[in-house]
Design a protein around this motif. Structure first.
Motif, mmCIF file in Angstrom:
data_model
loop_
_atom_site.group_PDB
_atom_site.id
_atom_site.type_symbol
_atom_site.label_atom_id
_atom_site.label_comp_id
_atom_site.label_asym_id
_atom_site.label_seq_id
_atom_site.Cartn_x
_atom_site.Cartn_y
_atom_site.Cartn_z
ATOM 1 N N ASP A 101 21.814 -31.594 16.945
ATOM 2 C CA ASP A 101 22.412 -32.388 15.871
ATOM 3 C C ASP A 101 22.097 -33.843 16.182
ATOM 4 N N ILE A 102 21.137 -34.412 15.448
ATOM 5 C CA ILE A 102 20.657 -35.743 15.767
ATOM 6 C C ILE A 102 21.622 -36.829 15.284
ATOM 7 N N THR A 103 22.595 -36.461 14.466
ATOM 8 C CA THR A 103 23.609 -37.438 14.066
ATOM 9 C C THR A 103 24.667 -37.604 15.148
ATOM 10 N N LYS A 104 24.896 -36.544 15.935
ATOM 11 C CA LYS A 104 25.883 -36.579 17.017
ATOM 12 C C LYS A 104 25.235 -36.629 18.397
ATOM 13 N N ASN A 105 23.907 -36.423 18.445
ATOM 14 C CA ASN A 105 23.151 -36.399 19.710
ATOM 15 C C ASN A 105 23.686 -35.339 20.669
ATOM 16 N N ILE A 106 23.850 -34.124 20.148
ATOM 17 C CA ILE A 106 24.341 -33.013 20.966
ATOM 18 C C ILE A 106 23.491 -31.766 20.702
ATOM 19 N N VAL A 107 23.460 -30.868 21.712
ATOM 20 C CA VAL A 107 22.863 -29.548 21.528
ATOM 21 C C VAL A 107 23.869 -28.681 20.801
ATOM 22 N N GLU A 108 23.459 -28.170 19.673
ATOM 23 C CA GLU A 108 24.371 -27.406 18.827
ATOM 24 C C GLU A 108 24.233 -25.896 19.029
ATOM 25 N N LYS A 109 22.977 -25.420 19.211
ATOM 26 C CA LYS A 109 22.741 -23.985 19.303
ATOM 27 C C LYS A 109 21.566 -23.704 20.227
ATOM 28 N N HIS A 110 21.544 -22.474 20.775
ATOM 29 C CA HIS A 110 20.433 -21.970 21.574
ATOM 30 C C HIS A 110 19.942 -20.680 20.917
ATOM 31 N N TRP A 111 18.656 -20.627 20.561
ATOM 32 C CA TRP A 111 18.081 -19.448 19.933
ATOM 33 C C TRP A 111 17.010 -18.851 20.838
ATOM 34 N N SER A 112 17.173 -17.586 21.199
ATOM 35 C CA SER A 112 16.184 -16.920 22.039
ATOM 36 C C SER A 112 14.899 -16.649 21.258
ATOM 37 N N LEU A 113 13.765 -16.820 21.955
ATOM 38 C CA LEU A 113 12.470 -16.498 21.375
ATOM 39 C C LEU A 113 11.909 -15.181 21.902
ATOM 40 N N LEU A 114 12.610 -14.538 22.815
ATOM 41 C CA LEU A 114 12.127 -13.285 23.375
ATOM 42 C C LEU A 114 11.860 -12.272 22.271
ATOM 43 N N PRO A 115 10.766 -11.550 22.357
ATOM 44 C CA PRO A 115 9.873 -11.381 23.504
ATOM 45 C C PRO A 115 8.874 -12.517 23.733
ATOM 46 N N GLY A 116 8.899 -13.566 22.941
ATOM 47 C CA GLY A 116 8.024 -14.706 23.177
ATOM 48 C C GLY A 116 8.375 -15.413 24.474
ATOM 49 N N GLU A 117 7.357 -15.769 25.246
ATOM 50 C CA GLU A 117 7.575 -16.405 26.544
ATOM 51 C C GLU A 117 6.807 -17.722 26.643
ATOM 52 N N SER A 118 7.429 -18.702 27.298
ATOM 53 C CA SER A 118 6.840 -20.025 27.543
ATOM 54 C C SER A 118 6.393 -20.709 26.245
ATOM 55 N N PRO A 119 7.337 -20.962 25.338
ATOM 56 C CA PRO A 119 6.983 -21.618 24.077
ATOM 57 C C PRO A 119 6.466 -23.034 24.316
ATOM 58 N N THR A 120 5.403 -23.371 23.627
ATOM 59 C CA THR A 120 4.789 -24.704 23.765
ATOM 60 C C THR A 120 4.713 -25.367 22.395
ATOM 61 N N GLY A 121 3.639 -25.109 21.636
ATOM 62 C CA GLY A 121 3.493 -25.732 20.330
ATOM 63 C C GLY A 121 4.554 -25.256 19.352
ATOM 64 N N LEU A 122 4.915 -26.152 18.413
ATOM 65 C CA LEU A 122 5.945 -25.833 17.431
ATOM 66 C C LEU A 122 5.624 -26.553 16.128
ATOM 67 N N ALA A 123 5.732 -25.832 15.008
ATOM 68 C CA ALA A 123 5.520 -26.421 13.684
ATOM 69 C C ALA A 123 6.606 -25.899 12.748
ATOM 70 N N TYR A 124 6.708 -26.532 11.551
ATOM 71 C CA TYR A 124 7.824 -26.234 10.649
ATOM 72 C C TYR A 124 7.349 -26.285 9.207
ATOM 73 N N ASP A 125 7.789 -25.287 8.424
ATOM 74 C CA ASP A 125 7.567 -25.280 6.983
ATOM 75 C C ASP A 125 8.878 -25.656 6.307
ATOM 76 N N ALA A 126 8.930 -26.856 5.739
ATOM 77 C CA ALA A 126 10.166 -27.349 5.138
ATOM 78 C C ALA A 126 10.542 -26.591 3.868
#
Length: 302
Positions: A191-216
């Motif tokens: 949450d960039i308005t509060k500067n806090i970590v709000e949630k943790h989402w597992s990517l498993l079975p994905g391991e060692s995530p590096t690149g990240l992109a987003y479709d708005a």
């Protein structure tokens, strides 16, 4: 991201202008190869919006090229261990994250003159400008935190501990920032308005995530997981895994073309995987393009 590697779009320019359907993706082809005659390792590259400038992180400096001809347009010096480059054209400022100096260099977009340096956490890696909060954010790989920088005052206004190695980040431009945590196999929602970590989402079975992109439009995240050759697609509203697709080994960069609806992953094995977004929940691997060995990062010129 590790500094010592080649960069996909530095050495290879690819054309996708004719792509409209998944089966046409094999028409993507090599346009040009640029050789840069200076010393040092490589990491991110970036295209300055509405310009012909391609910025290449290169050891102790940033090389600036004409993106059409490959001609040198100058350098940003004294950026030891540089990882990423970001821009705020409205302020006429550019920014580099300098991993070995533990700071950010601010430079003039017109003259390339260095304006200032801003201390950050340890080993700032990816750097990103969030339009929503109007803040520059660095992912600090060794201090396991984010530095939140006000680009007007050029001060760090917040530090957010993330409990692992932050690799890459994107924003939904509505107050949420998503960060790949490489050694935890997860995405953290900030949450960039509060500067806090709000949630943790597992990517498993994905391991060692590096690149990240987003479709708005579809609100989908695309996380490249280099260790086990997967592109993991996540619903950015609830963290559920939508799909998993095979990609090449050693992925470190993911790009998204919103016009062609194509996701690209640059793979260190020497390939680029092209994934077609059919709908928000349907994706297919459309092509595998030969690049260069160790070409692990990329940039999409919108």
């Amino acid at each position: 991201m590790q500094v010592y590697r080649l960069i996909l779009s530095t050495i290879i320019l690819l054309s996708a202008g004719m792509i409209s359907k998944a089966q046409q993706a094999n028409k993507i082809h090599l346009l040009n190869t640029f050789h840069i005659k200076s010393e040092g390792g490589w990491d991110y590259i970036a295209v300055q919006p509405n310009s012909n400038k391609l910025y290449v992180s290169h050891g102790n400096q940033v090389n600036i090229l004409d993106k059409t001809t490959g001609d040198s347009l100058g350098i940003i010096p004294n950026t030891t261990g540089v990882h990423g480059i970001e821009f705020i054209p409205s302020l006429n400022k550019g920014y580099t994250s300098n991993g070995r100096l533990n700071n950010v260099t601010v430079f003039d977009l017109k003259t390339n003159a260095i304006l200032s340096q801003i201390a950050t956490g340890t080993n700032p890696d990816a750097i990103f400008y969030d339009e929503f909060s109007k803040k520059i954010i660095t992912c600090n790989g060794r201090s396991n935190d984010l530095s939140i920088i006000d680009p007007v005052t050029e001060k760090v206004v917040a530090t957010i501990a993330v409990g692992g190695k932050p690799e890459t980040l994107v924003s939904n431009n509505r107050g949420k920032v998503f960060v790949n945590i490489e050694d935890k196999n997860e995405i953290e929602v900030i949450d960039i308005t509060k500067n806090i970590v709000e949630k943790h989402w597992s990517l498993l079975p994905g391991e060692s995530p590096t690149g990240l992109a987003y479709d708005a439009t579809t609100k989908r995240l695309f996380a490249g997981c280099g260790d086990n050759k997967l592109l993991v697609i996540i619903n950015a509203e609830n963290g559920s895994i939508v799909d998993k697709l095979p990609i090449g080994a050693g992925c470190d960069g993911v790009g998204y073309d919103a016009v062609q609806k194509l996701i690209y992953t640059s793979n260190g094995e020497g390939t680029m995987t092209v994934v077609k977004e059919i709908s928000k929940d349907k994706f297919v691997v459309a092509a595998t393009i030969t690049t260069k060995k160790s070409a692990r990062t990329l940039a999409v010129d919108e």
